[in-house]
Design a protein around this motif. Structure first.
Motif, PDB file in Angstrom:
ATOM      1  N   THR A  30       0.846  -1.201   0.000  1.00 41.37           N
ATOM      2  CA  THR A  30       0.000   0.000   0.000  1.00 41.37           C
ATOM      3  C   THR A  30       0.876   1.245   0.000  1.00 41.37           C
ATOM      4  N   GLN A  31       0.579   2.146  -0.945  1.00 41.62           N
ATOM      5  CA  GLN A  31       1.338   3.384  -1.057  1.00 41.62           C
ATOM      6  C   GLN A  31       0.963   4.328   0.077  1.00 41.62           C
ATOM      7  N   LEU A  32       1.962   4.982   0.662  1.00 33.36           N
ATOM      8  CA  LEU A  32       1.705   5.991   1.689  1.00 33.36           C
ATOM      9  C   LEU A  32       0.994   7.189   1.070  1.00 33.36           C
ATOM     10  N   LEU A  33       1.398   7.527  -0.150  1.00 37.08           N
ATOM     11  CA  LEU A  33       0.822   8.655  -0.868  1.00 37.08           C
ATOM     12  C   LEU A  33       0.191   8.137  -2.158  1.00 37.08           C
ATOM     13  N   GLU A  34      -1.108   8.378  -2.309  1.00 36.15           N
ATOM     14  CA  GLU A  34      -1.828   7.950  -3.502  1.00 36.15           C
ATOM     15  C   GLU A  34      -2.075   9.156  -4.392  1.00 36.15           C
ATOM     16  N   GLN A  35      -1.606   9.096  -5.622  1.00 34.97           N
ATOM     17  CA  GLN A  35      -1.805  10.220  -6.531  1.00 34.97           C
ATOM     18  C   GLN A  35      -2.793   9.850  -7.626  1.00 34.97           C
ATOM     19  N   SER A  36      -3.610  10.828  -7.991  1.00 28.23           N
ATOM     20  CA  SER A  36      -4.582  10.607  -9.058  1.00 28.23           C
ATOM     21  C   SER A  36      -4.787  11.899  -9.850  1.00 28.23           C
ATOM     22  N   PRO A  37      -5.121  11.774 -11.138  1.00 30.08           N
ATOM     23  CA  PRO A  37      -5.094  10.524 -11.882  1.00 30.08           C
ATOM     24  C   PRO A  37      -3.658  10.091 -12.158  1.00 30.08           C
ATOM     25  N   GLN A  38      -3.499   8.876 -12.622  1.00 31.02           N
ATOM     26  CA  GLN A  38      -2.157   8.387 -12.933  1.00 31.02           C
ATOM     27  C   GLN A  38      -1.644   9.018 -14.223  1.00 31.02           C
ATOM     28  N   PHE A  39      -2.550   9.169 -15.189  1.00 30.46           N
ATOM     29  CA  PHE A  39      -2.218   9.789 -16.469  1.00 30.46           C
ATOM     30  C   PHE A  39      -3.269  10.851 -16.796  1.00 30.46           C
ATOM     31  N   LEU A  40      -2.826  11.932 -17.427  1.00 29.53           N
ATOM     32  CA  LEU A  40      -3.740  12.995 -17.822  1.00 29.53           C
ATOM     33  C   LEU A  40      -3.209  13.625 -19.102  1.00 29.53           C
TER      34      LEU A  40
ATOM     35  N   THR B 186       9.769  10.160   0.835  1.00 31.20           N
ATOM     36  CA  THR B 186       8.918   9.159   0.188  1.00 31.20           C
ATOM     37  C   THR B 186       8.041   9.823  -0.851  1.00 31.20           C
ATOM     38  N   PHE B 187       7.998   9.246  -2.041  1.00 29.30           N
ATOM     39  CA  PHE B 187       7.237   9.799  -3.142  1.00 29.30           C
ATOM     40  C   PHE B 187       5.989   8.971  -3.436  1.00 29.30           C
TER      41      PHE B 187
END
Lengths: 114, 108
Positions: free
Chosen positions: B1-11, B97-98
């Protein structure tokens, strides 16, 4: 120019071989971080040194090792290389070792294992 | 599990459009950082947000830190092709952490 120097910029080597990546941090920075970035993936933290001592360890394989020398430059050693080790390897440096610190990245070493 | 979730993955958007990318976590952070990485280059720090609710502007880029300090957003107004890159949020604690990043492509 971030002030962080990584050499070499490109490296092509065969499976089973050993390579050394070098990083010179910005003048005055005490901490060095190593990251691996595979194609289309984020930055995977490998290891961090602060003033010559290991500070934090991430997902670094046993085949990989690193050290920071008294002049604060750092080397990342990769051995028994596999095809899957092909990636961009980044070094970053910061003045402090953690806690709201700003990191400056080098341009990376692109490693290709054939 | 990622500590940091980014969205969207692609744009992928057209020049002149506005966009927002997100960085979320279940953890509370003392601060978050945003970096931009261009192809073949190392990430470059754009901003550090420290206070809950804080808004920082960098030309056409607006960064916001959530009130609860668990999330952050980056809004770009009138995107330009030069904004193309990988946008990464990061937490500087005992280690830097990224998140996985948002790959943004702005088409002319």
């Amino acid at each position: 120019d971030s002030g962080v120097t990584q050499t070499p910029k490109h490296l092509i080597t065969a499976t089973g071989q050993r390579v050394t990546l070098r990083c010179s941090p910005r003048s005055g920075d005490l901490s060095v971080y190593w990251y691996q970035q595979s194609l289309d993936q984020g930055l995977q933290f490998l290891i961090q040194y602060y003033n010559g001592e290991e500070r934090a360890k991430g997902n670094i394989l046993e085949r990989f090792s690193a050290q920071q020398f008294p002049d604060l430059h750092s080397e990342l050693n990769l051995s028994s290389l596999e095809l899957g080790d092909s990636a961009l390897y980044f070094c970053a440096s910061s003045f402090r070792g953690g806690g709201n610190t700003e990191a400056f990245f080098g341009q990376g070493t692109r490693l290709t294992v054939v | 599990t990622q500590l940091l979730e980014q969205s969207p993955q692609f744009l992928s958007i057209q020049e002149g459009e506005n966009l927002t990318v997100y960085c979320n976590s279940s953890s509370v952070f003392s601060s978050l950082q945003w970096y931009r990485q261009e192809p073949g280059e190392g990430p470059v720090l754009l901003v550090t947000v420290v206070t809950g609710g804080e808004v920082k502007k960098l030309k056409r880029l607006t960064f916001q830190f959530g009130d609860a300090r668990k999330d952050s957003s980056l809004h770009i107004t009138a995107a330009q092709p030069g904004d193309t890159g990988l946008y990464l949020c990061a937490f500087s604690g005992s280690r830097l952490t990224f998140g996985e990043g948002t790959q943004l492509t702005v088409n002319p």
